[in-house]
Design an enzyme around this catalytic site. Sequence first.
Site, short mmCIF file in Angstrom:
data_model
loop_
_atom_site.label_atom_id
_atom_site.label_comp_id
_atom_site.label_asym_id
_atom_site.label_seq_id
_atom_site.Cartn_x
_atom_site.Cartn_y
_atom_site.Cartn_z
N GLN A 1 0.85 -1.20 0.00
CA GLN A 1 0.00 0.00 0.00
C GLN A 1 0.88 1.24 0.00
O GLN A 1 1.69 1.42 0.90
CB GLN A 1 -0.90 -0.02 1.24
N GLY A 2 0.72 2.09 -1.00
CA GLY A 2 1.50 3.32 -1.11
C GLY A 2 0.64 4.53 -0.81
O GLY A 2 0.26 5.26 -1.73
N SER B 1 0.97 6.56 2.74
CA SER B 1 1.69 7.52 3.58
C SER B 1 2.95 8.04 2.90
O SER B 1 3.57 7.36 2.08
CB SER B 1 2.07 6.87 4.92
N SER C 1 4.15 -1.54 4.06
CA SER C 1 4.36 -2.88 4.62
C SER C 1 4.56 -3.90 3.51
O SER C 1 3.76 -3.99 2.58
CB SER C 1 3.16 -3.30 5.47
N GLU D 1 -9.15 -2.05 6.49
CA GLU D 1 -8.11 -2.09 7.52
C GLU D 1 -8.70 -1.86 8.90
O GLU D 1 -8.19 -2.40 9.89
CB GLU D 1 -7.05 -1.02 7.21
N GLU E 1 -5.76 8.94 17.66
CA GLU E 1 -6.32 10.29 17.73
C GLU E 1 -7.23 10.57 16.54
O GLU E 1 -8.31 11.17 16.69
CB GLU E 1 -5.17 11.32 17.78
#
Length: 394
Positions: free
Chosen positions: A123-124, A126, A158, A241, A374
């Site tokens: 997964q690209g 962040s 990851s 997720e 958060e």
Amino acid sequence: MSEELSDFRATVRDWCVDNIPADWRSAQTGVSDEEFVRFQKNWFAELRQAGYAVPHWPAAWGGGMTVEQQVVLYQELAAHDAPRLVLPFVSIHHAASTLLAAGTQKQRERHLPAILDGEIWCQGFSEPGAGSDMAALKTSARKNGDTYIVNGQKLWASGALHADWCLLLARTDPEAPKRRGISYFLLDMRTPGIDVRPIRQATGESHFCEIFLNDVVIPAENLVGPENAGWQVAQETLGAERGMTMLELSERLAHGGFRWLVEECSKPRRNGSVPLDDSRVADRLAELEIQIDGLRLLCSDFATNDDSGPADASIVKLFYSELLQQLTDFGAEVAGLSAQTDLRKPLSSGWESGSWVLDFIGSWEWTIPGGTSEIQRNIIGERGLGLPREPAGA
């Protein structure tokens, strides 16, 4: 429990007894990356052959289990200490849910069978300056005829070192408000211009990676959803997720993590004392067990409720991630010095392996990715409870 479900449990239980490698923990401790990949692909193939690899997928694509059957499956796999599908996790959850919800029929037909055959995804999303504020990403995708030219950097990807494909977010309209100028792409990781660099973690592993993209060409047919609508498509990925994956993880926490914790608390110490004889330890175990039971009920309700609200997945993710952190922290405390010095863990285990210090460090993976705790609280407050949005820049 119905007779049909009882028969299904018996079938799964028999399969587990016959097929789960008895020595997988020792065989996966201290092994090379190559051996880890080989083991994971073989284990996935075993589960696929039994019909247990993608129970949450639609029947037309190789799944079709009811939620009740999925719960039973995950309970038995956890109870029999089955290896976890670490390497295909993004493939079978994030990639599949995105393709099923927003992909074209051609994209589904190309990739869903390939995932069942072992295609690995990363997964690209962040970036160095766009983690929790994912919409601030700067990786650009410039339209050039029937292709897009992509430049930028991704972080915390990851399993990217072993991935065949990547779910990629890139900015296609730099002038648009930041959530409206993002597009969603399927990126072939063999494309020229991609440089993947593993990041060594505190645990000694290199599960996370950086991805550098230098004039990478992506065919326009690999666009998922409309151009500049990538933010909406990404919510399907993040929903997976934060939501349905928890059905498995909650059962592993209950049947694996908590079981290891009780065993740890029952071990005699050098002075002859047993931690479980301490009322404070017993009270803490009882408190954790109650929370785990609550998590399992919450996950089951989320999975079976067709009227789930926009914040329900965030509630499940927040509850699981912080409970996992509490349980592994307590395990490291009870285990004492031995947990601090024996830093070994089977690579194909989850975050509740009984290697307490490494499990605790790894538990932070769940309170940060997919939206920090958060961020989840903001979503719950604003979308679930209808509270006012935070002021800009707060």
